[in-house]
Design an enzyme around this catalytic site. Sequence first.
Site, PDB file in Angstrom:
ATOM      1  N   CYS A   1      -6.208  -3.097   7.556  1.00 11.72           N
ATOM      2  CA  CYS A   1      -7.263  -2.095   7.463  1.00 11.72           C
ATOM      3  C   CYS A   1      -8.460  -2.487   6.606  1.00 11.72           C
ATOM      4  O   CYS A   1      -9.531  -1.919   6.760  1.00 11.72           O
ATOM      5  CB  CYS A   1      -6.695  -0.775   6.967  1.00 11.72           C
ATOM      6  SG  CYS A   1      -6.254  -0.756   5.225  1.00 11.72           S
TER       7      CYS A   1
ATOM      8  N   CYS B   1       0.843  -1.197   0.000  1.00 13.79           N
ATOM      9  CA  CYS B   1       0.000   0.000   0.000  1.00 13.79           C
ATOM     10  C   CYS B   1       0.875   1.242   0.000  1.00 13.79           C
ATOM     11  O   CYS B   1       0.645   2.171  -0.776  1.00 13.79           O
ATOM     12  CB  CYS B   1      -0.927   0.007   1.211  1.00 13.79           C
ATOM     13  SG  CYS B   1      -1.876   1.530   1.356  1.00 13.79           S
TER      14      CYS B   1
END
Lengths: 357, 392
Positions: free
Chosen positions: A192, A94
């Site tokens: 997440c 990410c």
Amino acid sequence: MSGGVDSSLAACLLKEKGFEVIGVTMRIWKEGEGRDSAYGCCGVADVEDARHVAQQLGIPFYVFNLEEEFEKEVIQYFCREYGRGRTPNPCILCNERVKFGTLMKKAFELKADYLATGHYARLEFDDRSGRYFLKKGLDRRKDQSYVLFSLTQDQLGHILLPLGEYRKEEVREKAFQRGLRVHDKPESQEVCFIHEASYHSFLQERLKESVAPGPIIDKDGSVLGAHKGIPFYTVGQRRGLRLAKGKPLYVIGIDPEKKALIVGGEEEVYGDNFIANSVSWIVPQKVTSSLLAQVKIRYNHPGSEAVLFPKTGGEVEVRFKSAQKAITPGQAAVFYDGEVVLGGGWIKEVKKLQAQS
Amino acid sequence: MSRIYLDYNATTPLRPEILEAMLPYLQEVYGNPSSIHLFGQEAKKGIEEAREKVAQFIHASSMEIIFTGGGTEANNLAIKGAVYASGEKKCHIITSSVEHQAVLMTCRHLERKGVRVTYLPVDRYGMVDPEEVRRSISGETILITVMHSNNEVGTIQPIEEIGKISRANGILFHSDAIQSAGKAPIDVHVLGVDLLSMSGHKIYGPKGVGALFLRSGLKIEPLIHGGHHEMNRRAGTENVAGIVGFGRAAELSSASLGEGQEPSCALRDYFWERVRERIDYTHLNGHPMKRLPNTLNLSFEFVRGESILIDLDLHGIAVSAGSACASGSLESSHVLAAMGIPASVAQGSLRFSLGRETTREEIDHTVKVLEEAVHRLRQMSPLYADVKKGGT
């Protein structure tokens, strides 16, 4: 700005230093599927927290829809790796592709000079080499340099990390002093984008037929039992094996072709030699010579002394001075010289161990 | 930094005359309109005068106007109210695929409750084909709902034709005229509608108030119970000041329309001319002629509308694109998708909507900033680089 205390304080500090700050949040979850309550990150409530801080600071605030990029670069990578019997680290991907990739591009489109985050790490420009160095954050327990190891010079040169010099308690204290309502917000603990209690249902849903039962074998190839699917296991795992043996058994390897889990005793979980591939260097190294470094094989690993043997093709062989528990294919191996990140790569194979079948 | 507002389709500033008209009802005229005493009567008078003005605005009669808490509520009341009142076991609704979310999400909600909904396709201009409406009618159709004009691209729908078809088939016809009121003349008899939604804050009135036209003789089931307000169609103590403001807004809009809304149209066309001169690879979305006079929806190839929007915002210029999701990020436009515009082009779209205060200087400045932004963003676009090199 994720809506957490770290990025919120980072925005404050930069504004105080005189930067023109614009707050941005990445919406990486599917509309309607984010976390319901504000819990660290990743739901509408967290965006509202970020927006609230931006309003307090009087800075512009925008939310970017990065659902597609995140799905492609992070979620699909995550699922693919588990499908291959590896244990991924999605945060690193990410950071590399989405946060300091797509989002950074958007920052440049807005004519920003830097993209800042609340990561606990430090950046320094080294005059001698003319390169940006990444260093551990002052708070060793919170250090996040591990997840930033794969960033390029171009990326590093446009990043600001205002929190690297502070300890977590200081950060919360400073946030409290500035009247930020997120000062005592708990940190998000899990990945997440998974809101279920465990990864299992998420992976089951995503990988479907690839989640197939298979044999649990020992390193000689004898079948000891069966498992529900290799994505549910990682090297070093003891839980969930359901084998009644004299001594406790641990996953010591995963064979994705045979869909087999290889187990052994605790001592067999330890290894001291592995190959890392896709290695990138922040501090450039000559490919020919070997070097000493402290190597972290997991985010929570304290790091341990090793000798690195760079090979061709972006591979490095790592030999630890003492055996380490659960060297796991798919995890990142990050090389340090004290507090400086030399570079890192991805654990390809553990050399000491061989599954015979 | 001077600010330029070009998002009149999203909302409009409150005209000073309207604020003035509202003030007494926020100060000394504070009675509850349902009260029998004089305090109540005075407040009631304000509401009824407003009702008359709104009725005249659309050539309806006072009794046919139901005040609501906004345009979205009016849409909900029209559609749900009609469905619930029909008492039919099997209901069918015909609508278009370019309706506002207030209509679409209401229809989707009703689908989950067992109502069948046909979402009519549109052509590349966003226009519904009345023949398609006719073809979709079934024995179970109880409502046709098609917006008068589209808020994103401004295309004006063939409401009169659809009205004739509905009438011929004895089906209730609703039109969401929230975006049209004040920009195009509305006459409910000419249009042939049975229900029509309007909103105060689109015509320089206050937010939080809207109205539903319900042809006399027709019944719908109320959504909000709790009193006999609005002739038993919408309970709740009225937003007196808001309604008074809405009435005044309708009155002023009637007058402006009477004078012709040419100014906005000419300026909008001037805007498009200047953009076309200075920025290449741009496309206009929506019908070239049958479009709201103030609306300009443009696609800029090779860049993301979102990036231009934020750049403009940082220069103090307000425009819009697509719609916002719950967290506030931009969602791709369902309207452009329904018009068959490829996602790559749709992503580069922006909506400019002009208003009564928009000046030529503002347009000139906007074109300048826009040109710079698009140019700069295109320099960062690999797709643009390809095209310039002569590839693809």
